[in-house]
Design a protein around this motif. Structure first.
Motif, PDB file in Angstrom:
ATOM      1  N   VAL A 436      71.944  -2.483  25.184  1.00  0.00           N
ATOM      2  CA  VAL A 436      71.577  -1.415  25.795  1.00  0.00           C
ATOM      3  C   VAL A 436      70.752  -1.101  25.790  1.00  0.00           C
ATOM      4  CG1 VAL A 436      73.677  -1.668  27.120  1.00  0.00           C
ATOM      5  CG2 VAL A 436      72.850   0.198  26.188  1.00  0.00           C
ATOM      6  N   MET A 437      69.666  -1.671  26.938  1.00  0.00           N
ATOM      7  CA  MET A 437      68.239  -0.502  26.979  1.00  0.00           C
ATOM      8  C   MET A 437      67.911   1.001  27.412  1.00  0.00           C
ATOM      9  SD  MET A 437      65.861  -4.108  28.530  1.00  0.00           S
ATOM     10  CE  MET A 437      64.131  -3.133  27.540  1.00  0.00           C
ATOM     11  N   PRO A 438      67.485   1.842  26.681  1.00  0.00           N
ATOM     12  CA  PRO A 438      67.053   3.406  27.245  1.00  0.00           C
ATOM     13  C   PRO A 438      66.875   3.032  28.767  1.00  0.00           C
ATOM     14  CG  PRO A 438      65.684   2.892  25.146  1.00  0.00           C
ATOM     15  CD  PRO A 438      66.047   1.718  25.423  1.00  0.00           C
ATOM     16  N   GLN A 439      67.302   4.364  29.455  1.00  0.00           N
ATOM     17  CA  GLN A 439      67.441   4.489  31.005  1.00  0.00           C
ATOM     18  C   GLN A 439      65.517   4.352  30.776  1.00  0.00           C
ATOM     19  OE1 GLN A 439      67.562   8.497  31.845  1.00  0.00           O
ATOM     20  NE2 GLN A 439      68.305   7.813  34.294  1.00  0.00           N
ATOM     21  N   LYS A 440      65.255   3.538  32.422  1.00  0.00           N
ATOM     22  CA  LYS A 440      64.250   3.384  33.559  1.00  0.00           C
ATOM     23  C   LYS A 440      63.224   2.789  32.040  1.00  0.00           C
ATOM     24  CE  LYS A 440      64.689   6.180  36.461  1.00  0.00           C
ATOM     25  NZ  LYS A 440      65.087   6.124  37.572  1.00  0.00           N
ATOM     26  N   SER A 441      63.372   1.155  31.324  1.00  0.00           N
ATOM     27  CA  SER A 441      63.250   0.972  30.920  1.00  0.00           C
ATOM     28  C   SER A 441      62.309  -0.666  31.777  1.00  0.00           C
ATOM     29  CB  SER A 441      63.979   0.491  29.672  1.00  0.00           C
ATOM     30  OG  SER A 441      64.604   0.704  28.703  1.00  0.00           O
ATOM     31  N   THR A 442      62.640  -0.763  32.528  1.00  0.00           N
ATOM     32  CA  THR A 442      62.646  -2.094  33.281  1.00  0.00           C
ATOM     33  C   THR A 442      62.794  -1.895  34.720  1.00  0.00           C
ATOM     34  OG1 THR A 442      65.086  -2.986  33.332  1.00  0.00           O
ATOM     35  CG2 THR A 442      63.382  -3.654  31.740  1.00  0.00           C
ATOM     36  N   TYR A 443      61.649  -2.587  35.468  1.00  0.00           N
ATOM     37  CA  TYR A 443      61.486  -2.315  37.035  1.00  0.00           C
ATOM     38  C   TYR A 443      60.585  -3.812  36.961  1.00  0.00           C
ATOM     39  CZ  TYR A 443      60.408  -0.802  41.798  1.00  0.00           C
ATOM     40  OH  TYR A 443      60.468  -0.208  42.563  1.00  0.00           O
ATOM     41  N   PHE A 444      61.685  -4.235  37.859  1.00  0.00           N
ATOM     42  CA  PHE A 444      61.121  -5.920  37.915  1.00  0.00           C
ATOM     43  C   PHE A 444      60.566  -5.784  40.004  1.00  0.00           C
ATOM     44  CE2 PHE A 444      64.212  -6.726  35.085  1.00  0.00           C
ATOM     45  CZ  PHE A 444      63.111  -8.558  34.599  1.00  0.00           C
ATOM     46  N   TYR A 445      59.448  -6.216  39.503  1.00  0.00           N
ATOM     47  CA  TYR A 445      58.346  -6.042  40.295  1.00  0.00           C
ATOM     48  C   TYR A 445      57.874  -8.012  41.159  1.00  0.00           C
ATOM     49  CZ  TYR A 445      55.694  -4.906  43.907  1.00  0.00           C
ATOM     50  OH  TYR A 445      54.661  -4.684  45.995  1.00  0.00           O
ATOM     51  N   PRO A 446      58.137  -7.994  42.459  1.00  0.00           N
ATOM     52  CA  PRO A 446      58.657  -7.161  43.471  1.00  0.00           C
ATOM     53  C   PRO A 446      60.447  -7.470  43.436  1.00  0.00           C
ATOM     54  CG  PRO A 446      57.874  -9.079  44.568  1.00  0.00           C
ATOM     55  CD  PRO A 446      57.764  -9.664  42.513  1.00  0.00           C
ATOM     56  N   LYS A 447      60.807  -6.099  44.632  1.00  0.00           N
ATOM     57  CA  LYS A 447      62.664  -6.469  44.741  1.00  0.00           C
ATOM     58  C   LYS A 447      62.382  -7.698  45.968  1.00  0.00           C
ATOM     59  CE  LYS A 447      63.603  -3.020  41.980  1.00  0.00           C
ATOM     60  NZ  LYS A 447      64.168  -3.105  40.713  1.00  0.00           N
ATOM     61  N   ALA A 448      63.651  -8.342  45.386  1.00  0.00           N
ATOM     62  CA  ALA A 448      64.790  -9.124  46.132  1.00  0.00           C
ATOM     63  C   ALA A 448      64.969  -7.937  48.301  1.00  0.00           C
ATOM     64  CB  ALA A 448      65.761  -9.884  46.579  1.00  0.00           C
ATOM     65  N   LEU A 449      64.468  -8.539  48.808  1.00  0.00           N
ATOM     66  CA  LEU A 449      65.654  -7.795  49.746  1.00  0.00           C
ATOM     67  C   LEU A 449      66.842  -8.297  50.679  1.00  0.00           C
ATOM     68  CD1 LEU A 449      61.909  -9.345  52.212  1.00  0.00           C
ATOM     69  CD2 LEU A 449      62.197  -6.617  51.535  1.00  0.00           C
ATOM     70  N   SER A 450      67.470  -6.897  51.403  1.00  0.00           N
ATOM     71  CA  SER A 450      68.500  -7.284  51.309  1.00  0.00           C
ATOM     72  C   SER A 450      68.359  -7.791  52.858  1.00  0.00           C
ATOM     73  CB  SER A 450      69.255  -6.075  51.760  1.00  0.00           C
ATOM     74  OG  SER A 450      69.053  -4.979  50.327  1.00  0.00           O
ATOM     75  N   GLY A 451      69.591  -8.440  53.701  1.00  0.00           N
ATOM     76  CA  GLY A 451      69.211  -8.804  54.945  1.00  0.00           C
ATOM     77  C   GLY A 451      69.111 -10.808  55.569  1.00  0.00           C
ATOM     78  N   LEU A 452      67.947 -11.221  53.556  1.00  0.00           N
ATOM     79  CA  LEU A 452      67.969 -12.276  54.402  1.00  0.00           C
ATOM     80  C   LEU A 452      69.303 -13.488  53.532  1.00  0.00           C
ATOM     81  CD1 LEU A 452      64.564 -12.435  50.991  1.00  0.00           C
ATOM     82  CD2 LEU A 452      64.620 -12.465  53.801  1.00  0.00           C
ATOM     83  N   VAL A 453      70.210 -13.356  52.870  1.00  0.00           N
ATOM     84  CA  VAL A 453      72.055 -13.975  53.019  1.00  0.00           C
ATOM     85  C   VAL A 453      72.055 -13.204  52.768  1.00  0.00           C
ATOM     86  CG1 VAL A 453      70.664 -15.604  51.965  1.00  0.00           C
ATOM     87  CG2 VAL A 453      71.089 -14.424  50.603  1.00  0.00           C
ATOM     88  N   ILE A 454      73.458 -12.918  53.322  1.00  0.00           N
ATOM     89  CA  ILE A 454      75.011 -12.223  52.974  1.00  0.00           C
ATOM     90  C   ILE A 454      75.879 -12.992  52.365  1.00  0.00           C
ATOM     91  CG2 ILE A 454      76.679 -10.775  54.131  1.00  0.00           C
ATOM     92  CD1 ILE A 454      74.167  -9.612  56.743  1.00  0.00           C
ATOM     93  N   ASN A 455      76.996 -12.459  51.341  1.00  0.00           N
ATOM     94  CA  ASN A 455      77.489 -13.447  50.921  1.00  0.00           C
ATOM     95  C   ASN A 455      78.801 -13.283  51.328  1.00  0.00           C
ATOM     96  OD1 ASN A 455      79.339 -14.885  49.478  1.00  0.00           O
ATOM     97  ND2 ASN A 455      79.555 -13.172  47.545  1.00  0.00           N
ATOM     98  N   PRO A 456      79.481 -13.362  52.924  1.00  0.00           N
ATOM     99  CA  PRO A 456      80.741 -13.103  52.931  1.00  0.00           C
ATOM    100  C   PRO A 456      81.930 -13.910  51.729  1.00  0.00           C
ATOM    101  CG  PRO A 456      80.427 -14.476  53.995  1.00  0.00           C
ATOM    102  CD  PRO A 456      79.145 -14.775  52.690  1.00  0.00           C
ATOM    103  N   HIS A 457      83.289 -12.577  51.557  1.00  0.00           N
ATOM    104  CA  HIS A 457      83.924 -12.958  50.836  1.00  0.00           C
ATOM    105  C   HIS A 457      85.101 -13.670  51.539  1.00  0.00           C
ATOM    106  CE1 HIS A 457      82.737  -9.178  47.537  1.00  0.00           C
ATOM    107  NE2 HIS A 457      82.546 -10.377  47.732  1.00  0.00           N
TER     108      HIS A 457
END
Length: 459
Positions: A436-457
């Protein structure tokens, strides 16, 4: 089969290789005829939303996804009332048509077009949303993590998932397809008018296409081929480790009460699949601010840096900012750092042979990371060890200019170490090694928006 001139689907690996199980699904999506402009109801991921931004998002539209993904506590609430409120909101939105379930199981092709922060470089990345079958991490797993999680965020996400029974934000994973076929299929799917297009507050354009997976037409062939490519080899979690571990906990709880159910929907979670060999993914660096060591020790770090680095002194902070502000487009991983103190700065290039005797245990990929080298250097040169980091001796900034400004402000930050982004290949290599990588090793950009698709169980 597939679109004209499309290459064949990826060849499956040997049966000994663990591979992920991926499924299409029927997403819950906001009904535009009810909510109007979809840009008003989507939001960044919960973990980058502060109280002020949340207030702004709710003010844009009462059905903004933060009402589900980041429910707020209200005066007089009992413990966990905010999660129960989210569940009631979800039920209301499904009942009144705010959210509607798609009629066909689909994969959802997703495109983000953006300018890399600190540069003028524009990039477009594409992937697809689908369901990923959950499995515990381990040496024979097909889903590989690269970071540790924290108990607080896990508990929050668990309570929300248990109350609502839906995934509102995706886990993001990486897979390889050296053939280039995935890139072509995604481009083919994205050639037509999108089902949804929004531009977020950072200027990122997000577009979405539903690709039905049932039947025997071209869209079903594309959906099947995308799933086959992402299922061919083990995949690496890029973002969303807390959501993944929460979903595992929730799955195990549900299995205790519904153990006889065959292939239950809660065995899966919402996932965004990104292919790494054809797409230029952006991993931004997270710069380190060293607090509380004082001017004398900070200057000593600058003077002693030659013990581990080739040192090129620089006369101005602006020189360092120009070198590192656009680090998201560079290769990274070459042991190159910037250092700034109130008494000057330098460009540092790691001498690997000097680090070798003092590197921590782990695989070759972990030991080669820039963030690993910097952690060792902080301990050796500044006396800032892992315990000191946990105690708050190191803070973090996404901006090189802001990191320099923090030193100049003379409010306790004594040195800034500037980094380049971690190569995507290095992230996958660390995960394959079981590290596992050290803390704060990665920040993928851009972030995926929430609310585009919702997965119901549910199926």
């Amino acid at each position: 089969m597939g679109p004209p001139h499309e290459p064949p689907a990826s060849v499956s690996p040997s049966q000994k290789e663990p591979v992920p199980e991926i499924r299409p699904f029927r997403a819950l999506r906001f009904d535009r005829s009810v909510v109007g402009d979809p840009a008003l109801v989507v939001a960044p991921p919960y973990d980058v939303i502060g109280p002020d931004l949340r207030t702004t998002l709710v003010a844009r539209h009462p059905a903004n996804i933060v009402q589900l993904d980041l429910p707020a506590a209200e005066t007089g609430d009992e413990p966990d009332d905010r999660y129960r409120r989210a569940a009631r909101t979800l039920a209301e939105w499904r009942s009144n048509g705010t959210l509607r379930k798609d009629p066909h199981p689909s994969v959802y092709v997703y495109e983000q077009t953006y300018v890399v922060p600190g540069t003028l470089a524009e990039r477009t990345q594409r992937g697809f949303f689908a369901r990923l079958r959950l499995e515990a991490f381990g040496p024979d797993a097909a889903v590989l993590p690269h970071e540790r999680t924290l108990a607080g965020p896990r508990e929050d996400r668990y309570k929300l998932l248990r109350a609502t029974g839906v995934n509102t934000s995706p886990v993001v994973v990486l897979f390889d397809d050296d053939s280039g076929a995935t890139r072509q299929r995604l481009a083919f799917a994205a050639a037509g008018p999108p089902d949804l297009e929004v531009t977020d507050d950072d200027g990122v354009r997000h577009r979405l296409w539903a690709v039905p997976a049932d039947g025997d037409g071209a869209s079903a062939e594309i959906a099947a081929a995308l799933i086959a490519a992402a299922s061919a080899w083990p995949i690496t979690i890029a973002d969303g480790h807390h959501r993944y571990e929460t979903a595992l906990q929730y799955r195990d709880e549900r299995r205790m009460t519904r153990s006889c159910e065959e292939d239950p929907a809660f065995d899966y979670l919402l996932t965004l699949f990104l292919e790494t060999t054809s797409e230029a993914l952006t991993v931004l660096p997270t710069h380190r601010l060293v607090r509380g060591i004082g001017d004398v020790k900070a200057t000593a770090v600058l003077e002693r840096a030659g013990e581990l680095f080739d040192v090129e002194r620089v006369g101005s902070a602006e020189t360092l900012v120009r070198q590192f502000e656009g680090a998201g487009v560079g290769r990274g991983g070459e042991g190159r750092f910037g250092l700034w103190t109130r008494h000057g700065g330098a460009l540092l290039t790691a001498r690997r042979e000097a680090f070798e005797p003092i590197l921590p245990p782990g695989g070759e990929a972990l030991r080669a990371l820039d963030v690993t080298l910097l952690g060792v250097a902080l301990d050796r040169l500044a006396g800032v060890d892992a315990d000191a980091v946990k105690a708050g001796a190191v803070e973090y900034s996404k901006s090189a200019a802001q990191a320099i400004a923090a030193v100049r402000a003379d409010d306790g930050v004594d040195a800034a170490f500037l980094l380049e982004g971690t190569p995507v290949a290095s992230i996958s290599a660390v995960a394959r090694d079981g590290d596992v990588m050290p803390q704060k090793s990665t920040y993928f950009y851009p972030k995926a928006l929430s609310g585009l698709v919702i997965n119901p169980h549910e199926w």
